[in-house]
Design a protein around this motif. Sequence first.
Motif, PDB file in Angstrom:
ATOM      1  N   MET A   7      43.002  25.810  31.033  1.00  0.00           N
ATOM      2  CA  MET A   7      43.369  25.606  32.599  1.00  0.00           C
ATOM      3  C   MET A   7      44.600  24.584  32.342  1.00  0.00           C
ATOM      4  O   MET A   7      44.228  23.670  31.907  1.00  0.00           O
ATOM      5  CB  MET A   7      43.062  25.800  33.676  1.00  0.00           C
TER       6      MET A   7
ATOM      7  N   LYS B 135      51.260  31.761  35.389  1.00  0.00           N
ATOM      8  CA  LYS B 135      51.231  30.776  36.106  1.00  0.00           C
ATOM      9  C   LYS B 135      50.705  31.833  37.448  1.00  0.00           C
ATOM     10  O   LYS B 135      51.556  33.179  37.674  1.00  0.00           O
ATOM     11  CB  LYS B 135      52.546  30.069  36.515  1.00  0.00           C
TER      12      LYS B 135
ATOM     13  N   GLU C 194      40.041  33.638  36.263  1.00  0.00           N
ATOM     14  CA  GLU C 194      40.942  34.775  35.943  1.00  0.00           C
ATOM     15  C   GLU C 194      42.264  33.998  36.918  1.00  0.00           C
ATOM     16  O   GLU C 194      42.159  32.779  37.848  1.00  0.00           O
ATOM     17  CB  GLU C 194      40.832  35.650  37.651  1.00  0.00           C
ATOM     18  N   VAL C 195      43.290  34.794  36.052  1.00  0.00           N
ATOM     19  CA  VAL C 195      44.513  33.784  37.039  1.00  0.00           C
ATOM     20  C   VAL C 195      45.198  35.119  37.579  1.00  0.00           C
ATOM     21  O   VAL C 195      45.739  36.214  37.116  1.00  0.00           O
ATOM     22  CB  VAL C 195      45.618  33.361  36.388  1.00  0.00           C
TER      23      VAL C 195
ATOM     24  N   THR D  26      48.042  27.414  37.782  1.00  0.00           N
ATOM     25  CA  THR D  26      47.956  26.714  37.250  1.00  0.00           C
ATOM     26  C   THR D  26      48.005  28.310  36.256  1.00  0.00           C
ATOM     27  O   THR D  26      48.340  29.394  36.869  1.00  0.00           O
ATOM     28  CB  THR D  26      46.617  26.321  37.039  1.00  0.00           C
ATOM     29  N   TRP D  27      48.092  28.085  35.068  1.00  0.00           N
ATOM     30  CA  TRP D  27      48.277  29.100  33.938  1.00  0.00           C
ATOM     31  C   TRP D  27      46.338  28.602  32.725  1.00  0.00           C
ATOM     32  O   TRP D  27      46.267  27.893  32.833  1.00  0.00           O
ATOM     33  CB  TRP D  27      48.494  29.532  33.159  1.00  0.00           C
ATOM     34  N   LEU D  28      46.941  29.575  32.202  1.00  0.00           N
ATOM     35  CA  LEU D  28      45.615  29.898  31.240  1.00  0.00           C
ATOM     36  C   LEU D  28      46.008  29.994  29.933  1.00  0.00           C
ATOM     37  O   LEU D  28      46.813  30.419  29.457  1.00  0.00           O
ATOM     38  CB  LEU D  28      44.382  30.748  31.462  1.00  0.00           C
TER      39      LEU D  28
ATOM     40  N   ARG E   5      39.102  32.516  45.767  1.00  0.00           N
ATOM     41  CA  ARG E   5      40.247  32.198  45.378  1.00  0.00           C
ATOM     42  C   ARG E   5      40.858  30.728  45.695  1.00  0.00           C
ATOM     43  O   ARG E   5      40.671  30.490  46.827  1.00  0.00           O
ATOM     44  CB  ARG E   5      41.351  32.852  46.110  1.00  0.00           C
TER      45      ARG E   5
ATOM     46  N   TYR F  64      47.297  35.974  29.947  1.00  0.00           N
ATOM     47  CA  TYR F  64      47.526  34.255  29.553  1.00  0.00           C
ATOM     48  C   TYR F  64      48.679  34.155  29.529  1.00  0.00           C
ATOM     49  O   TYR F  64      49.440  34.536  28.995  1.00  0.00           O
ATOM     50  CB  TYR F  64      46.086  34.928  28.201  1.00  0.00           C
TER      51      TYR F  64
ATOM     52  N   GLU G 238      47.024  31.889  40.865  1.00  0.00           N
ATOM     53  CA  GLU G 238      46.502  30.913  41.713  1.00  0.00           C
ATOM     54  C   GLU G 238      45.061  31.588  40.986  1.00  0.00           C
ATOM     55  O   GLU G 238      45.040  32.847  39.852  1.00  0.00           O
ATOM     56  CB  GLU G 238      46.401  31.796  42.886  1.00  0.00           C
ATOM     57  N   LEU G 239      44.456  30.510  40.923  1.00  0.00           N
ATOM     58  CA  LEU G 239      43.190  30.188  40.381  1.00  0.00           C
ATOM     59  C   LEU G 239      41.773  30.569  41.008  1.00  0.00           C
ATOM     60  O   LEU G 239      41.919  30.612  41.743  1.00  0.00           O
ATOM     61  CB  LEU G 239      43.147  28.477  39.647  1.00  0.00           C
TER      62      LEU G 239
END
Lengths: 432, 143
Positions: free
Chosen positions: A319, A279, A264-265, A303-305, A298, A276, A281-282
């Motif tokens: 990612m 940006k 998840e982000v 990043t982003w997916l 956490r 999706y 936290e992963l």
Amino acid sequence: MIWNEVEKLPREELRKLQLERLKKLVEWVYNRVPFYRKRLDEAGVKPEDIKSLEDIQRIPFTTKDDLRDNYPFGLFAVDLEDVVRIHASSGTTGKPTVVGYTKQDIELWAEVMARTLAAAGATKKDIVQNAYGYGLFTGGLGLHYGAERLGATVIPMSGGNTQKQVMLMKDFGSTVLASTPSYSLNIYEVAKEQGIDIKELPLRIGVFGAEPWSENMRRDIEEKMGIDAIDIYGLSEIIGPGVSSECVEAKEGLHVFEDHFLVEVINPATGEVLPYNEKGELVFTTLTKQAFPLLRYRTRDITWLNPEPCKCGRTTVRMARVAGRTDDMLIIRGVNVFPSQIEHILLEYEGVSPHYLIVVDRVGALDNMEVQIEVTEDIFSDEIKKLEWLARKIENDIKDLVGVSAKVKLVEPKTIERSVGKAKRVIDKRKL
Amino acid sequence: MLVKQLSIFLENRSGRLEEITGILERNDINIRALSLADTSDFGILRLIVNDPDKAEKVLKKNLIAVSINNVVAVVVPDKPGGLHSILIPLRDSGINIEYMYAFLAKHKDDAVIIFRFENPESAVEVLQNAGVTLISSDELLKM
């Protein structure tokens, strides 16, 4: 190459598999880890409440502090007699983070690392020079088991001893180098000093991770060494390396091994799950680990997916290259600054060495950022104005692109410490 | 008529110059002329030595940023207006001087000044056409 057909599973089937595994996981930790039972009870969540993947959002996050509070074995879900391996991550502040593996966890780790290497283009025919550190750090042994699972020939060099790295790379004809990206450049420089051009050697793939790096650095490495430089990702809390990896076909985002790690982000400030392409936290949940399972951990990585199907045929989300960590992030005069942003700017300049150091200090009430750059043969000029012009131009770029003013200081070659593992890019002298 | 000059990048920290001169001494290299330019952060040491290629090699071995450039050694009459007479043909030909400094020894009774030009070859031509005496590397090292 795709190591396991599961990487091509249609999304619907993958989600079904994830839900099935998530249900089992929540039950597993609820019954075996007092910390999680308490957490879930406090949140009013019972294992049987998990009916869809979205229900995971009812579960509280796990943080690094939770790991520290339960040092060393408090979060283990099995008896120590079923733990066959312990690793620990270097704690820059206080105690290290301790993780454990059952026999089955070690098997899982080898599997995801074999997938990683296969995604990088390696096969059983390759000779893998493993320059990740062996020991408590997960990099060395994680890669080692994965390369063996792949059937490749492993050279367990570990980090450091750069002259020997060069010698073995040449004499053994290593075709894959596994190391931090900054260390690969260190090896390159030492080889060059010895009159060895890595481009002429059989080396063809670099499997690089354990520290943030930029797209420009990839280009630099690929050009200098004549290899495919592949970004891999992992963290010891989740399993070590093997959480996600780029594929050599696209080199555009890292495929998350989602059948084992639910991703998840989130918005780091509010904890809200982001859609999706946004940006944040992963966050990972380990779907299948036994000894050290984590719910919604956490990572502090930003990043982003990207859910777009990839040309390599994998259906897993990708990612984006980790731009930095919430705890690598420097706040300078109120502006968020990631060392990777500075690196990206420096490597836009022909001849500027990828070894740099950011020194932050506070003079009076004002933060001062200094970026030290080595004067290489390529940028050295006997005319002061040319050197000063270069420094001013980089300063302007930093101001324009990062939004803070920095002072660029030119230093003598090889005076910035070379890393054998994770490069130290920042010295923060501020006493806050 | 070009003379090889070493340029060395120096950080501003104490003892750095001494390290360089130490390396030169141990390798039996004699300094014939020098100039030190500095900014608040760094300096550039420019040297004319008896064996520039060897000096470059040993300095590089010691991880020092060094480069070799061509400069022109010009004989300047040691009297009022001496330098001025040299600069006139340069100005007339539009040749820029990057920097200059004096050579330690005298050439007969005249002074020697080291010039760094953007384009040393054309500067040599202009100066020779104007009847200015230039000194070759070999001659310079014998002084």
